[in-house]
Design an enzyme around this catalytic site. Sequence first.
Site, PDB file in Angstrom:
ATOM      1  N   ARG A 178     -11.649  44.493  10.880  1.00  0.00           N
ATOM      2  CA  ARG A 178     -10.699  45.016  10.001  1.00  0.00           C
ATOM      3  C   ARG A 178     -10.690  44.087   8.693  1.00  0.00           C
ATOM      4  O   ARG A 178      -9.660  43.640   8.113  1.00  0.00           O
ATOM      5  CB  ARG A 178      -9.138  44.450  10.772  1.00  0.00           C
ATOM      6  CG  ARG A 178      -8.957  45.533  12.015  1.00  0.00           C
ATOM      7  CD  ARG A 178      -9.091  46.926  11.766  1.00  0.00           C
ATOM      8  NE  ARG A 178      -8.735  47.688  13.188  1.00  0.00           N
ATOM      9  CZ  ARG A 178      -9.830  48.195  13.791  1.00  0.00           C
ATOM     10  NH1 ARG A 178     -11.102  48.046  13.471  1.00  0.00           N
ATOM     11  NH2 ARG A 178      -9.500  48.749  14.780  1.00  0.00           N
ATOM     12  N   SER A 227      -0.617  50.103  13.033  1.00  0.00           N
ATOM     13  CA  SER A 227      -0.727  48.795  13.822  1.00  0.00           C
ATOM     14  C   SER A 227      -0.112  47.473  13.051  1.00  0.00           C
ATOM     15  O   SER A 227      -0.834  47.374  11.858  1.00  0.00           O
ATOM     16  CB  SER A 227      -1.977  48.699  14.478  1.00  0.00           C
ATOM     17  OG  SER A 227      -2.371  49.637  15.239  1.00  0.00           O
ATOM     18  N   GLU A 297      -1.915  42.778  10.218  1.00  0.00           N
ATOM     19  CA  GLU A 297      -2.992  43.795   9.872  1.00  0.00           C
ATOM     20  C   GLU A 297      -2.328  44.525   8.697  1.00  0.00           C
ATOM     21  O   GLU A 297      -2.979  45.131   7.951  1.00  0.00           O
ATOM     22  CB  GLU A 297      -3.186  44.704  11.134  1.00  0.00           C
ATOM     23  CG  GLU A 297      -4.312  45.803  10.739  1.00  0.00           C
ATOM     24  CD  GLU A 297      -4.806  46.594  12.008  1.00  0.00           C
ATOM     25  OE1 GLU A 297      -5.369  47.892  11.958  1.00  0.00           O
ATOM     26  OE2 GLU A 297      -4.841  46.042  13.068  1.00  0.00           O
TER      27      GLU A 297
END
Length: 307
Positions: A178, A227, A297
């Site tokens: 990520r 998310s 995130e």
Amino acid sequence: MAASDLATDLKQAMPDLRGSLQAGVSLADLTWFRVGGPAEALFLPADADDLAYFLARLPGEVPVTVIGLGSNLIVRDGGIPGVVIRLGRGFSEVAVEGTRITAGAAVPDVKVARAAGDAAIAGFSFLRGIPGCIGGALRMNGGAYGGETRDVVVEVETVTRKGEKVTLSNADMGYSYRHSSVPDDMIFTRATFEGRTGDAEVIAAEMAKITESREATQPIKSRTGGSTFKNPPGTSAWKLVDAAGCRGLVVGNAQVSELHANFLINLGGATAADIEGLGEEVRRRVKETSGVTLEWEIKRIGVPKAG
């Protein structure tokens, strides 16, 4: 400098600008959470050349913030100082040649997944599960359902803060979970991806399964942002949130989803402060119960509302 002053001054200094430059535009309508204050100035470039022209003439002291579809984003209630850049129609092309796909940074991930499926190119089904655009997937190494952006990227076209066009290879992106190590002031404009020859029916079945899974397990019809937290090594963020007793937790008009504990929801009338405050309370409780510090995130940008 007032918002109108900044936009006006920039227009006067850039007579050949072709894109739209507006002052004081609310950003709430441009995010999936539907929260956030205004941009001091919002620029929608006509294409990569227009973007390069703008940046080359933008004073160095003016902050620049880039947003995409707003699916993984909290804009704070005080808005964003400086210039917010949003790529639109001039960055929405998709082209297929053999097993290669070229896509503009504003193209929704799902559109690339569908283009690959229609051309029987395997390796892109995971994009069906990412609610954002290609620019965000490139920046965050977006991934889902066993695939990541770095698995298929060949090269990425960018424009630097100084207005220079630079092409990066996959290796130049510095990908990890990520994350990419590309400087924040480089703006992705287009990317080339490589898949492999596949079976159209198999690919269609893969994407249908992903769609079914998302609809069954995620609050995709709510005002949400994807998310919320990154998965810590060896476990899932939602499991830690659940174990901390946070499923359904409410702060103001924001709630941890009852359906999926790693999603936050705007119940209606939530502020950005409600949503971010809820996320921080979740992080506090998870740290208290498990010793794990969850990493956001979702990107949080802008300034809090004064007072």
